[in-house]
Scaffold this motif. Sequence first.
Motif, mmCIF file in Angstrom:
data_model
loop_
_atom_site.group_PDB
_atom_site.id
_atom_site.type_symbol
_atom_site.label_atom_id
_atom_site.label_comp_id
_atom_site.label_asym_id
_atom_site.label_seq_id
_atom_site.Cartn_x
_atom_site.Cartn_y
_atom_site.Cartn_z
ATOM 1 N N PHE A 1 0.822 -1.206 0.000
ATOM 2 C CA PHE A 1 0.000 0.000 0.000
ATOM 3 C C PHE A 1 0.858 1.259 0.000
ATOM 4 O O PHE A 1 1.984 1.272 0.514
ATOM 5 C CB PHE A 1 -0.918 0.018 1.227
ATOM 6 C CG PHE A 1 -1.995 -1.016 1.187
ATOM 7 C CD1 PHE A 1 -3.140 -0.809 0.436
ATOM 8 C CD2 PHE A 1 -1.871 -2.204 1.894
ATOM 9 C CE1 PHE A 1 -4.145 -1.758 0.392
ATOM 10 C CE2 PHE A 1 -2.866 -3.154 1.863
ATOM 11 C CZ PHE A 1 -4.002 -2.935 1.108
ATOM 12 N N ILE A 2 0.278 2.316 -0.574
ATOM 13 C CA ILE A 2 0.996 3.589 -0.675
ATOM 14 C C ILE A 2 0.247 4.645 0.129
ATOM 15 O O ILE A 2 -0.919 4.936 -0.142
ATOM 16 C CB ILE A 2 1.104 4.040 -2.152
ATOM 17 C CG1 ILE A 2 1.803 2.962 -2.986
ATOM 18 C CG2 ILE A 2 1.843 5.367 -2.251
ATOM 19 C CD1 ILE A 2 1.707 3.194 -4.469
ATOM 20 N N GLY A 3 0.921 5.187 1.133
ATOM 21 C CA GLY A 3 0.384 6.339 1.866
ATOM 22 C C GLY A 3 -0.816 6.085 2.740
ATOM 23 O O GLY A 3 -1.615 6.991 2.970
ATOM 24 N N ILE A 4 -0.991 4.859 3.240
ATOM 25 C CA ILE A 4 -2.091 4.561 4.149
ATOM 26 C C ILE A 4 -1.530 4.370 5.552
ATOM 27 O O ILE A 4 -0.735 3.451 5.782
ATOM 28 C CB ILE A 4 -2.865 3.302 3.717
ATOM 29 C CG1 ILE A 4 -3.453 3.486 2.318
ATOM 30 C CG2 ILE A 4 -3.972 2.982 4.719
ATOM 31 C CD1 ILE A 4 -4.238 2.284 1.820
ATOM 32 N N PRO A 5 -1.898 5.219 6.512
ATOM 33 C CA PRO A 5 -1.380 5.087 7.879
ATOM 34 C C PRO A 5 -1.975 3.865 8.589
ATOM 35 O O PRO A 5 -3.092 3.446 8.298
ATOM 36 C CB PRO A 5 -1.828 6.393 8.557
ATOM 37 C CG PRO A 5 -3.025 6.831 7.782
ATOM 38 C CD PRO A 5 -2.792 6.389 6.373
ATOM 39 N N ASN A 6 -1.194 3.313 9.510
ATOM 40 C CA ASN A 6 -1.633 2.179 10.344
ATOM 41 C C ASN A 6 -2.087 0.978 9.519
ATOM 42 O O ASN A 6 -2.992 0.239 9.925
ATOM 43 C CB ASN A 6 -2.782 2.610 11.270
ATOM 44 C CG ASN A 6 -2.374 3.732 12.203
ATOM 45 O OD1 ASN A 6 -1.262 3.729 12.750
ATOM 46 N ND2 ASN A 6 -3.256 4.701 12.401
ATOM 47 N N ILE A 7 -1.449 0.790 8.364
ATOM 48 C CA ILE A 7 -1.853 -0.308 7.488
ATOM 49 C C ILE A 7 -1.474 -1.666 8.072
ATOM 50 O O ILE A 7 -1.990 -2.712 7.648
ATOM 51 C CB ILE A 7 -1.236 -0.126 6.081
ATOM 52 C CG1 ILE A 7 -1.941 -1.026 5.051
ATOM 53 C CG2 ILE A 7 0.266 -0.422 6.115
ATOM 54 C CD1 ILE A 7 -3.391 -0.755 4.890
ATOM 55 N N ARG A 8 -0.586 -1.655 9.083
ATOM 56 C CA ARG A 8 -0.187 -2.917 9.704
ATOM 57 C C ARG A 8 -1.389 -3.684 10.252
ATOM 58 O O ARG A 8 -1.411 -4.913 10.249
ATOM 59 C CB ARG A 8 0.811 -2.646 10.838
ATOM 60 C CG ARG A 8 2.218 -2.306 10.355
ATOM 61 C CD ARG A 8 3.094 -1.854 11.496
ATOM 62 N NE ARG A 8 4.471 -1.690 11.026
ATOM 63 C CZ ARG A 8 5.429 -2.577 11.201
ATOM 64 N NH1 ARG A 8 5.166 -3.703 11.828
ATOM 65 N NH2 ARG A 8 6.649 -2.352 10.762
#
Length: 312
Positions: free
Chosen positions: A23-30
């Motif tokens: 993913f690009i530029g998505i916070p908290n993607i973890r």
Amino acid sequence: MEPVNFRENATFVRPAYFIISGFIGIPNIRYYYVFLFFVYIVSVLGNTTVMAVICLDPNLRTPKYVAVFNLALVDLIGSSALVPKVFDIFLFNHPYIPYNDCLTFMFFCYACVSMQALNLVALSYDRLIAIVLPLHYPVKVTHRFMVSLIASFWFIVITGTLIAVVLLTRLSFCKSVVIDSYFCDYNLIYQLSCNDNTLNASLGHFLPVLILWLPLIFILLSYSCIGYALSKVATFQERVKAFKTCTAHLLLVAIFFLPVMMTFVTFNTIHPNARIITMSLTSVFPPMLNPIIYVLQTEEIKVSVKKILKIK
């Protein structure tokens, strides 16, 4: 001839590794990857349970359940090939994947998705004969026939996927090694090459037709014949009873084909992040839901589970 061969080899570039961008530029993607891993655990438990029930209950060792067992096995292999690797790449920050490992990763992902589609064809054929030609069912759908059909599907899938992967090795990569996906995506990899990839592009368009569109057409035609046969059944109760035997399979078909087809149709038009979400959910949700649907919707498995639990 030798100097020419030397120049050709000198311009051939095979990268040491590819980089999976995710993913690009998505916070908290973890947290999304943790969610995928949770879905994977449920999938492993569910498919292992279905396989164990089929093995433990002699009443389920029928042609139909040969295909159901194989579907659970494919779901288990496909999920295990994909999710732990995705977990390692993004949660443990290992986006660099060696060239050969990437091709192996790709082979297992595509082979299992393809086999899921063909397995649904086997189950639709089983329902077609059982409802349209019930008197011929014991002769036409034997244990040996179903094993042979599943084996031939495995041969088609392994051969087709292997050809696609081997043809990638003839490409030279001098543009980029970054794959804008969450796994080693065939279509995105051959587009990174800087020599002629016409054959790869043609194969990239042909294989989905062979292992996705044709199976879907066969399934739709099968249910058209089933619907026509049921329309001639004398009573409404008999129609409902016959249709109930197809409910689980129809749910599997919808859960698998609808998101897969949506992904293929919109592949080049939607944002990479949206494409990754759609493809990843398509890869993990059917293997999780398939065993749940069969346990809840199939009377034979429900009876077997109750019997095994009582014995325990």
